[in-house]
Design a protein around this motif. Structure first.
Motif, PDB file in Angstrom:
ATOM      1  N   THR A  50       3.004  -5.802  -7.065  1.00 31.08           N
ATOM      2  CA  THR A  50       1.778  -4.996  -7.878  1.00 31.08           C
ATOM      3  C   THR A  50       1.977  -3.315  -7.506  1.00 31.08           C
ATOM      4  O   THR A  50       1.233  -2.603  -7.785  1.00 31.08           O
ATOM      5  CB  THR A  50       0.547  -5.464  -7.096  1.00 31.08           C
ATOM      6  OG1 THR A  50       0.348  -5.044  -5.468  1.00 31.08           O
ATOM      7  CG2 THR A  50       0.226  -6.953  -7.161  1.00 31.08           C
TER       8      THR A  50
ATOM      9  N   ASN B  85      -0.661  -5.270   1.961  1.00 29.69           N
ATOM     10  CA  ASN B  85      -1.788  -5.105   1.062  1.00 29.69           C
ATOM     11  C   ASN B  85      -1.425  -5.090  -0.239  1.00 29.69           C
ATOM     12  O   ASN B  85      -1.015  -4.131  -0.823  1.00 29.69           O
ATOM     13  CB  ASN B  85      -2.618  -3.918   1.599  1.00 29.69           C
ATOM     14  CG  ASN B  85      -4.128  -4.055   0.869  1.00 29.69           C
ATOM     15  OD1 ASN B  85      -4.321  -4.534  -0.149  1.00 29.69           O
ATOM     16  ND2 ASN B  85      -5.137  -3.292   1.562  1.00 29.69           N
ATOM     17  N   ALA B  86      -1.459  -6.212  -0.955  1.00 35.16           N
ATOM     18  CA  ALA B  86      -0.893  -6.093  -2.278  1.00 35.16           C
ATOM     19  C   ALA B  86      -1.661  -5.411  -3.065  1.00 35.16           C
ATOM     20  O   ALA B  86      -1.172  -4.764  -4.376  1.00 35.16           O
ATOM     21  CB  ALA B  86      -0.722  -7.744  -2.847  1.00 35.16           C
ATOM     22  N   ASP B  87      -3.154  -5.380  -3.126  1.00 37.56           N
ATOM     23  CA  ASP B  87      -3.962  -4.418  -3.868  1.00 37.56           C
ATOM     24  C   ASP B  87      -3.698  -3.207  -3.615  1.00 37.56           C
ATOM     25  O   ASP B  87      -3.697  -2.404  -4.725  1.00 37.56           O
ATOM     26  CB  ASP B  87      -5.481  -4.856  -3.584  1.00 37.56           C
ATOM     27  CG  ASP B  87      -5.882  -6.027  -3.746  1.00 37.56           C
ATOM     28  OD1 ASP B  87      -5.592  -6.914  -4.559  1.00 37.56           O
ATOM     29  OD2 ASP B  87      -6.931  -6.750  -3.219  1.00 37.56           O
ATOM     30  N   GLU B  88      -3.204  -2.709  -2.761  1.00 43.41           N
ATOM     31  CA  GLU B  88      -2.814  -1.289  -2.259  1.00 43.41           C
ATOM     32  C   GLU B  88      -1.503  -0.978  -2.702  1.00 43.41           C
ATOM     33  O   GLU B  88      -0.954   0.194  -2.830  1.00 43.41           O
ATOM     34  CB  GLU B  88      -3.364  -0.618  -0.959  1.00 43.41           C
ATOM     35  CG  GLU B  88      -4.775  -1.034  -0.727  1.00 43.41           C
ATOM     36  CD  GLU B  88      -5.542   0.293  -1.511  1.00 43.41           C
ATOM     37  OE1 GLU B  88      -5.009   1.134  -2.016  1.00 43.41           O
ATOM     38  OE2 GLU B  88      -6.838  -0.217  -2.007  1.00 43.41           O
ATOM     39  N   GLY B  89      -0.708  -2.235  -2.754  1.00 39.66           N
ATOM     40  CA  GLY B  89       0.818  -1.916  -2.825  1.00 39.66           C
ATOM     41  C   GLY B  89       1.375  -0.995  -1.700  1.00 39.66           C
ATOM     42  O   GLY B  89       2.412  -0.410  -1.775  1.00 39.66           O
TER      43      GLY B  89
ATOM     44  N   LYS C   9       4.980 -10.696   4.901  1.00 36.10           N
ATOM     45  CA  LYS C   9       3.751 -10.289   4.574  1.00 36.10           C
ATOM     46  C   LYS C   9       3.199  -9.670   5.816  1.00 36.10           C
ATOM     47  O   LYS C   9       2.183  -8.664   5.624  1.00 36.10           O
ATOM     48  CB  LYS C   9       2.830 -11.588   4.009  1.00 36.10           C
ATOM     49  CG  LYS C   9       3.435 -12.243   3.098  1.00 36.10           C
ATOM     50  CD  LYS C   9       3.141 -11.170   1.655  1.00 36.10           C
ATOM     51  CE  LYS C   9       3.534 -11.970   0.400  1.00 36.10           C
ATOM     52  NZ  LYS C   9       3.715 -11.271  -0.717  1.00 36.10           N
TER      53      LYS C   9
ATOM     54  N   THR D   7      -6.266 -12.218   3.490  1.00 34.08           N
ATOM     55  CA  THR D   7      -5.832 -13.203   2.449  1.00 34.08           C
ATOM     56  C   THR D   7      -4.802 -13.830   3.014  1.00 34.08           C
ATOM     57  O   THR D   7      -3.587 -13.276   3.170  1.00 34.08           O
ATOM     58  CB  THR D   7      -5.702 -12.492   1.021  1.00 34.08           C
ATOM     59  OG1 THR D   7      -7.014 -12.017   0.692  1.00 34.08           O
ATOM     60  CG2 THR D   7      -5.465 -13.607   0.200  1.00 34.08           C
TER      61      THR D   7
ATOM     62  N   THR E  58     -11.838  -4.553   4.824  1.00 31.40           N
ATOM     63  CA  THR E  58     -10.928  -5.316   4.116  1.00 31.40           C
ATOM     64  C   THR E  58     -10.861  -6.798   4.424  1.00 31.40           C
ATOM     65  O   THR E  58     -11.726  -7.184   5.418  1.00 31.40           O
ATOM     66  CB  THR E  58      -9.451  -4.776   4.744  1.00 31.40           C
ATOM     67  OG1 THR E  58      -9.636  -4.985   6.122  1.00 31.40           O
ATOM     68  CG2 THR E  58      -9.233  -3.320   4.293  1.00 31.40           C
TER      69      THR E  58
END
Length: 370
Positions: free
Chosen positions: A59, A257-261, A241, A49, A46
């Motif tokens: 997301t 983790n925005a990619d994983e929601g 966050k 960010t 990972t």
């Protein structure tokens, strides 16, 4: 909200707890010790960010707006059953999972549970009550003993199965007199085995074996445990966050983790990884401020006071809503309201409930949020 026999027996539970005396907590003896192959899931590397904008873009995939309004939700995750093959009528299954340092490298099954409660136990450690319903896990463990507080935490689940390694005589009497269905190792040793790790941190089972112990007349699925967001809506609060706090002496962190929601968990500065299923995370993290008192059954164990009310911080979608929690009886669900008294609805998915001590660094009034 609850099974019909619950209210009639609530007073009886209190009498059993008061009548039980302290003692040690022996683990179950398992005579069959098969060899267990070590299975480690690959965990993707990972990248951290830095989030500089105060504006959050969700997301999280929201349920389809084409679903009919009467499509039922899965009772513990709030996902629409139409997309999950329907609601299984099996009971909830709660398993006590060890979180001592010697057990952490072998955590298995936690990452696919619907709901996880984290509670303080003796020695400044924590232990998990890991609740399955919509998914299965093989293996599950390392499994440890129960505590008095488990009855008040889990009784809203409509006579859930309770997998554990055993307990002192007082805790055992309490569990067996409660609405939890004892499928523990002391009475069902053939459904448990010794695997990776050293005793007592090496007792395992799997959900299929424990479900096979369910009584034929079990009442079926639990009721919906939380309020969930309506179709097409997202959780909206203040930006959050990163979240950090302590329970006992365990430092805990949740990173969005925005990619994983979802939020992903760390403890003691290290990512919390399930040996079989990978990084542990949840769509919802609920931090409840509770009092801990000495257990009336075990003089060495703390007991979380989860009947009553207190402060709550609810994290989802990279944001937080603060408010209150309330639970009047063991068989009632936790009720979550915001600072204005409005119900807090969760994002459909997995949920962790963190029981932090009032006045500790983990108290929701003092949780570190970035």
């Amino acid at each position: 909200m609850t099974h019909s026999k619950y209210l009639a027996g609530a007073a009886a539970l209190a009498l059993v707890a008061a009548a039980c005396s302290g003692g040690s907590s022996p683990e179950a003896t398992i005579t069959t010790i098969p060899t267990v192959a070590s299975t480690t899931a690959a965990v993707a590397e990972t990248t951290t960010t830095t989030i500089t904008s105060a504006t959050t873009t969700s997301t999280i995939p929201v349920p389809s707006t084409t679903l009919a309004p009467d499509v039922p939700r899965l009772p513990l995750t709030g996902m629409f059953a139409g997309s999950e093959g329907g609601v299984t009528n099996r009971p909830a299954l709660a398993v006590k999972i060890d979180n001592a340092p010697a057990a952490r490298r072998n955590h298995s099954g936690i990452a696919v549970a619907d709901v996880v409660f984290e509670e303080k136990v003796e020695g400044g450690l924590t232990r998990f009550a890991v609740v399955f319903h919509s998914q299965d896990a093989d293996p599950v463990g390392p499994i440890r003993s129960g505590r008095e507080q488990d009855v008040n935490l889990l009784s809203s689940l409509n006579e859930p199965l309770f997998g554990w390694s055993g307990g002192n005589p007082g805790v055992t009497r309490l569990i067996r007199a409660s609405f939890l269905v004892d499928v523990g190792a002391p009475s069902n040793s053939g459904s448990y085995y010794r695997g990776p790790g050293s005793a007592p941190h090496n007792l395992y089972s799997d959900t299929a074996s424990l479900y096979a112990l369910a009584p034929a007349d079990n009442p079926g699925a639990p009721s919906l445990q939380f309020g969930f967001l309506d179709d097409g809506t997202v959780f909206a609060g203040d930006v959050a966050k990163k979240v950090s706090f302590t329970i006992g002496n365990v430092d805990i962190g949740w990173d969005w983790n925005a990619d994983e929601g979802r939020y992903e968990r760390s403890q003691e500065g290290t990512k919390h990884v399930d040996k079989t299923y990978g990084q542990i995370g949840a769509q919802n993290v609920i931090v409840l401020a509770v009092d801990y008192r000495q257990s009336s059954i075990d003089s060495n164990a703390p007991e979380a006071v989860v009947l009553g009310e207190g402060q709550a911080s609810v994290f989802s979608n990279g944001e937080v809503i603060t408010g209150r929690w309330q639970k009047e009886l063991a068989v009632y669900n936790f009720v979550l309201t915001d600072d204005d008294g409005n119900p807090i609805k969760l994002t459909p998915g997995q949920t962790w409930i963190e029981l932090v001590e009032v006045g500790s660094p983990g108290d929701p009034a003092d949780v570190t949020i970035e």
